[in-house]
Write a protein that holds these residues in place. Structure first.
Motif, PDB file in Angstrom:
ATOM      1  N   GLY A   9     -21.073  33.780 -37.337  1.00 22.99           N
ATOM      2  CA  GLY A   9     -19.874  34.018 -36.548  1.00 22.99           C
ATOM      3  C   GLY A   9     -19.033  35.140 -37.129  1.00 22.99           C
ATOM      4  O   GLY A   9     -19.283  35.631 -38.221  1.00 22.99           O
ATOM      5  N   ARG A  38     -20.005  25.037 -27.509  1.00 27.85           N
ATOM      6  CA  ARG A  38     -18.824  25.722 -28.053  1.00 27.85           C
ATOM      7  C   ARG A  38     -17.562  24.989 -27.629  1.00 27.85           C
ATOM      8  O   ARG A  38     -17.541  24.268 -26.623  1.00 27.85           O
ATOM      9  CB  ARG A  38     -18.778  27.171 -27.576  1.00 27.85           C
ATOM     10  N   THR A  91     -14.659  33.379 -26.932  1.00 26.19           N
ATOM     11  CA  THR A  91     -14.036  32.977 -28.195  1.00 26.19           C
ATOM     12  C   THR A  91     -14.011  31.459 -28.316  1.00 26.19           C
ATOM     13  O   THR A  91     -13.515  30.768 -27.425  1.00 26.19           O
ATOM     14  CB  THR A  91     -12.607  33.528 -28.290  1.00 26.19           C
ATOM     15  N   ALA A  92     -14.579  30.959 -29.399  1.00 26.51           N
ATOM     16  CA  ALA A  92     -14.693  29.511 -29.606  1.00 26.51           C
ATOM     17  C   ALA A  92     -15.355  29.248 -30.951  1.00 26.51           C
ATOM     18  O   ALA A  92     -15.871  30.171 -31.592  1.00 26.51           O
ATOM     19  CB  ALA A  92     -15.527  28.877 -28.486  1.00 26.51           C
ATOM     20  N   VAL A  93     -15.338  27.992 -31.333  1.00 26.29           N
ATOM     21  CA  VAL A  93     -16.195  27.540 -32.425  1.00 26.29           C
ATOM     22  C   VAL A  93     -17.531  27.145 -31.808  1.00 26.29           C
ATOM     23  O   VAL A  93     -17.568  26.376 -30.848  1.00 26.29           O
ATOM     24  CB  VAL A  93     -15.585  26.349 -33.181  1.00 26.29           C
ATOM     25  N   TYR A  94     -18.605  27.694 -32.352  1.00 27.43           N
ATOM     26  CA  TYR A  94     -19.937  27.439 -31.837  1.00 27.43           C
ATOM     27  C   TYR A  94     -20.661  26.455 -32.749  1.00 27.43           C
ATOM     28  O   TYR A  94     -20.673  26.624 -33.974  1.00 27.43           O
ATOM     29  CB  TYR A  94     -20.720  28.742 -31.732  1.00 27.43           C
ATOM     30  N   THR A 117     -19.288  27.445 -36.343  1.00 25.76           N
ATOM     31  CA  THR A 117     -18.957  28.778 -36.837  1.00 25.76           C
ATOM     32  C   THR A 117     -18.071  29.456 -35.805  1.00 25.76           C
ATOM     33  O   THR A 117     -18.322  29.360 -34.600  1.00 25.76           O
ATOM     34  CB  THR A 117     -20.231  29.611 -37.111  1.00 25.76           C
ATOM     35  N   GLN A 118     -17.022  30.106 -36.281  1.00 31.81           N
ATOM     36  CA  GLN A 118     -16.026  30.696 -35.376  1.00 31.81           C
ATOM     37  C   GLN A 118     -16.513  32.043 -34.851  1.00 31.81           C
ATOM     38  O   GLN A 118     -16.951  32.911 -35.620  1.00 31.81           O
ATOM     39  CB  GLN A 118     -14.698  30.891 -36.115  1.00 31.81           C
ATOM     40  N   THR A 120     -14.868  35.102 -32.516  1.00 29.90           N
ATOM     41  CA  THR A 120     -13.660  35.621 -31.905  1.00 29.90           C
ATOM     42  C   THR A 120     -13.966  36.973 -31.276  1.00 29.90           C
ATOM     43  O   THR A 120     -14.471  37.874 -31.963  1.00 29.90           O
ATOM     44  CB  THR A 120     -12.532  35.775 -32.939  1.00 29.90           C
TER      45      THR A 120
END
Length: 123
Positions: A9, A38, A91-94, A117-118, A120
């Motif tokens: 990420g 996500r 954009t998200a945490v995956y 994992t972030q 952005t």
């Protein structure tokens, strides 16, 4: 027990690309379907992509179809998510996850999750 660890990420501009990796340890990883989900701030976790462990068939959310590609390397116990043409709404945490059945697009059916994992995407 399967343990999952995501990586790859980061911060990328609109239109850019990233490749996420999910490395597994523990029980035989190759015998499970794998998926990515996500979660954006203030939103519920949503399905992104999955790959069957038997056929290799892939499944995608409509929002990422044509832009994201899921793949696996059973020899390395790793599943990947190649993301292209990224948008701010990506954009998200995956998270990566494993599934013991075949309800690929239902995130509630996944029973082992990584820490995330972030990603952005700046506009």
């Amino acid at each position: 027990q399967v343990l999952l660890a995501e990586s790859g990420g980061g911060l990328v501009q609109t239109g850019g690309s990233l490749r996420l990796s999910c490395a597994a340890s523990g029980r035989t990883f190759s015998n499970y379907a794998k998926g990515w989900a996500r979660q954006a701030p203030g939103k519920e976790r949503e399905f992104v992509a999955a790959i069957s462990w038997t056929t290799g068939r892939t499944y995608y959310a409509d929002s990422v179809k044509g832009r994201f590609t899921i793949s696996r390397d059973d020899a390395k116990n790793t599943v990947y998510l190649q993301m292209s043409s990224l948008k701010p709404e990506d954009t998200a945490v995956y998270y990566c996850a494993v599934l013991s059945g075949n309800d690929y697009t239902n995130i509630h059916a996944y029973n082992v999750w990584g820490q995330g994992t972030q990603v952005t995407v700046s506009s």
